[in-house]
Design an enzyme around this catalytic site. Structure first.
Site, PDB file in Angstrom:
ATOM      1  CG  HIS A  89      -0.539   0.172   2.595  1.00 54.17           C
ATOM      2  ND1 HIS A  89      -0.155  -0.419   3.665  1.00 54.17           N
ATOM      3  CD2 HIS A  89      -0.410   1.240   3.229  1.00 54.17           C
ATOM      4  CE1 HIS A  89       0.318  -0.087   4.841  1.00 54.17           C
ATOM      5  NE2 HIS A  89       0.193   1.207   3.975  1.00 54.17           N
ATOM      6  CG  ASP A 133       0.754  -3.890   2.878  1.00 51.96           C
ATOM      7  OD1 ASP A 133       0.202  -3.689   1.703  1.00 51.96           O
ATOM      8  OD2 ASP A 133      -0.297  -3.864   3.963  1.00 51.96           O
ATOM      9  CD  GLN A 220      -0.207  10.252   9.499  1.00 53.76           C
ATOM     10  OE1 GLN A 220      -0.513  10.568  10.785  1.00 53.76           O
ATOM     11  NE2 GLN A 220      -0.630  10.630   8.820  1.00 53.76           N
ATOM     12  N   GLY A 221       2.999   6.644   8.661  1.00 56.26           N
ATOM     13  CA  GLY A 221       3.985   6.919   8.254  1.00 56.26           C
ATOM     14  C   GLY A 221       5.567   5.932   8.625  1.00 56.26           C
ATOM     15  CG  ASP A 222       6.210   4.286  12.448  1.00 59.55           C
ATOM     16  OD1 ASP A 222       6.837   4.674  11.927  1.00 59.55           O
ATOM     17  OD2 ASP A 222       5.630   4.356  13.135  1.00 59.55           O
ATOM     18  CB  SER A 223       3.030   2.067   5.670  1.00 63.27           C
ATOM     19  OG  SER A 223       2.495   2.043   6.412  1.00 63.27           O
TER      20      SER A 223
END
Length: 270
Positions: A89, A133, A220-223
């Site tokens: 993603h 993913d 958020q931002g660690d994906s």
């Protein structure tokens, strides 16, 4: 499902929804600009963690906007000198020319920038369910001598304490300048199924976090970043979850042990 709660929207996407320069400067996401964040939600970094030491995660990378490399929006890890493994993603619909890789230190502003030659998104990735993913990014040139992270090659049912790291967002709404990490307990498939029901796919996912108390998590931002075992193998890839560090809602990760054969086959085909 807040399956984007661990990912910053890229600058190009921000511009597409008509956000102003002030929002771009803050790294504000479209979700933040258009609706209230969910409880526990968007304005957090690696939660309950601490700054990493230089060399502690030598294979970790950040994905950044090629038009503005100072804007990093996802994480990843080197699994070969010229290949990054990250979340699908983070890369779905992204051209190689639109992303660069940052690597080489804990202070994101001091890392080196590397161009991308190719992006391969996992077959069967579904952005609505987050199944499969993962994706591979081939660099235009190898990072000669770089350390790489080995992949878990089996679905161990009790990983014990795991570690997740990244440059996720801070309370000010921008990404963290310093690499952060936190230890998180493995959560069994049964417990994760109890938390998320049919949204949890035990064929491609695993969970980690303090189920009873919350307080430690990626966000958020660690994906795309790493969930690593005590013996130094990549167990999971930061994927999705409800909120961040909420009791009863552990972080959900792509299960590298279960996906090992697919990942290595795609790697061999690059």
């Amino acid at each position: 499902m807040y399956n984007r709660r661990k990912t910053l929207t890229r600058i190009g996407a921000l511009a597409a929804v008509g956000l102003g320069a002030a929002a771009l400067a803050l790294g504000t996401t479209g979700a933040n600009a258009e609706e209230a964040a969910p409880e526990g939600g968007f304005d957090a970094q690696i939660i309950g963690g601490q700054p990493a030491e230089e060399g502690q995660f030598p294979w970790i990378v950040a994905l950044a906007d090629a038009g503005d490399p100072s804007f990093n929006y996802c994480g990843g890890q080197l699994i070969a000198e010229d290949v990054v493994l990250t979340a699908a993603h983070c890369t779905e619909g992204t051209a190689a020319a639109d992303v660069v890789i940052r690597h080489g230190g804990t202070d994101i502003t001091q890392t080196d920038v590397y161009e991308v030659a190719e992006i391969v998104v996992a077959d069967g990735f579904d952005g609505s369910t987050m199944v499969n993913d993962w994706s591979l990014i081939r660099l235009a040139e190898p990072i000669t001598g770089a350390e790489t992270l080995p992949l878990a090659d089996a679905d161990t049912k009790d990983w014990g304490t795991l570690t997740v790291a990244g440059w996720g967002t801070t309370e000010s709404g921008s990404t963290s300048q310093d690499l952060l990490y936190v230890d998180v307990p493995y959560v069994t498939d049964g417990e994760c199924d109890g938390a998320y029901g049919a949204e949890f796919d035990d064929a491609t996912m695993l969970c980690a976090g303090d189920l009873a108390n919350g307080g430690v998590d990626s966000c958020q931002g660690d994906s795309g970043g790493p969930l690593v075992s005590a013996d130094g193998v990549l167990v999971g890839i930061v994927s999705w979850g409800y909120g961040c560090a909420e009791a009863g809602n552990p972080g959900v990760y792509a299960n590298v042990g279960l996906l090992h054969d697919d990942i290595t086959a795609a790697l061999a085909a690059l």
